[in-house]
Design a protein around this motif. Structure first.
Motif, short mmCIF file in Angstrom:
data_model
loop_
_atom_site.label_atom_id
_atom_site.label_comp_id
_atom_site.label_asym_id
_atom_site.label_seq_id
_atom_site.Cartn_x
_atom_site.Cartn_y
_atom_site.Cartn_z
N ARG A 97 -15.36 10.46 4.00
CA ARG A 97 -14.91 9.46 4.97
C ARG A 97 -16.09 8.73 5.59
NH1 ARG A 97 -10.93 13.22 6.65
NH2 ARG A 97 -9.11 12.76 5.39
N LEU A 100 -17.46 6.35 3.11
CA LEU A 100 -16.54 5.22 3.00
C LEU A 100 -16.71 4.24 4.16
CD1 LEU A 100 -14.17 3.82 1.56
CD2 LEU A 100 -12.61 5.29 2.81
N ASN A 104 -17.83 0.39 3.77
CA ASN A 104 -16.99 -0.69 4.29
C ASN A 104 -17.78 -1.64 5.19
OD1 ASN A 104 -14.36 -0.79 3.30
ND2 ASN A 104 -13.79 1.05 4.44
N GLU A 162 -13.12 1.31 -3.39
CA GLU A 162 -11.81 1.56 -3.99
C GLU A 162 -11.73 2.99 -4.55
OE1 GLU A 162 -8.10 1.11 -4.61
OE2 GLU A 162 -9.35 -0.29 -3.49
N ARG A 165 -11.52 5.48 -1.71
CA ARG A 165 -10.18 5.41 -1.11
C ARG A 165 -9.20 6.21 -1.92
NH1 ARG A 165 -10.19 -0.34 0.88
NH2 ARG A 165 -10.76 -0.07 3.05
N GLU A 170 -6.10 7.30 0.23
CA GLU A 170 -5.77 6.29 1.26
C GLU A 170 -5.18 5.03 0.64
OE1 GLU A 170 -9.26 5.59 3.60
OE2 GLU A 170 -9.13 7.58 4.50
#
Ligand SMILES: [Zn+2]
Length: 170
Positions: A97, A100, A104, A162, A165, A170
Motif C-alpha cells: 500500500r 502504491l 500514485n 495497475e 492495485r 482494489e
C-alpha cells in the motif's frame, strides 16, 4: 512447522526491510519455537551485530516477539525471539500500500507537469515552473532546456500502479 510461509513471502519481507539476510533469519525463526540471537548467529554464520539489527527491524514491525531473561551466571540479559507468522501477510500488504501511494503521487506529478531537459546525460529534468525560473537553461551544465515528453514514464508508472492495485484487490 509454519509451512504456510513460502519463500516468496520471505523474500518480499526481506526486500521490504532492505535486509537480504532477513530471509535466512526468518527461515531459522520459522523452524524454531523460541530462539536467542546467539543461536541464530551460530546457525546462520551471520555476525551477531547484524542478527540483532535485523531482529530489531522485524520487532519494529511486530513480525517477531521478544522475551527477556537474565543469565544466572553472567547476569546479562538473554533475548528470546519468536516469529509472529500471522503478521507477515499484513506487513507485506501494508508495504504494498505504501509503495502504491508513492507511485500514485509520482504518477499524478508526471501527468500534471510539463518537463524540460538539456539533453545532457546525467542532468535532471525540471518541471515547467522551474524551467521558467532558470530562464530555460540547465542549472548543471548551462545548456538550453527543451521540452521533453514523459509519455513513456507515465505509461510505465500506470502499469505498475495497475499491477499493485490488482495484487491488493482494489
Ligand atoms: Zn544539463
Amino acid at each position: 512447522m509454519l509451512s504456510t510461509i513460502d519463500d516468496t513471502t520471505l523474500l518480499k519481507v526481506a526486500t521490504a526491510l532492505g535486509e537480504e539476510d532477513a530471509v535466512k533469519l526468518i527461515e531459522i525463526l520459522k523452524n524454531s519455537g523460541e530462539i536467542t540471537d546467539d543461536e541464530i548467529a551460530n546457525k546462520t554464520a551471520i555476525r551477531l551485530n547484524l542478527v540483532r539489527k535485523i531482529l530489531y527491524k522485524l520487532y519494529d514491525h511486530s513480525l517477531v516477539s521478544l522475551r527477556r531473561t537474565r543469565d544466572p551466571k553472567t547476569g546479562w540479559f538473554i533475548f528470546h525471539w519468536k516469529l509472529q507468522p500471522d503478521q507477515l501477510e499484513g506487513f507485506i500488504l501494508s508495504q504494498k500500500r505504501r509503495v502504491l501511494e508513492k507511485l500514485n503521487v509520482r504518477l499524478e506529478y508526471e501527468k500534471n507537469h510539463d518537463f524540460y531537459h538539456c539533453d545532457t546525460p546525467g542532468c535532471k529534468r525540471v518541471p515547467f515552473e522551474e524551467a521558467v525560473e532558470l530562464v530555460f537553461h540547465c542549472s548543471t551544465c548551462g545548456k538550453p532546456l527543451a521540452h521533453c515528453e514523459n509519455g513513456i514514464q507515465v505509461q510505465k508508472l500506470a502499469v505498475k500502479v495497475e499491477q499493485l492495485r490488482k495484487e491488493l484487490g482494489e
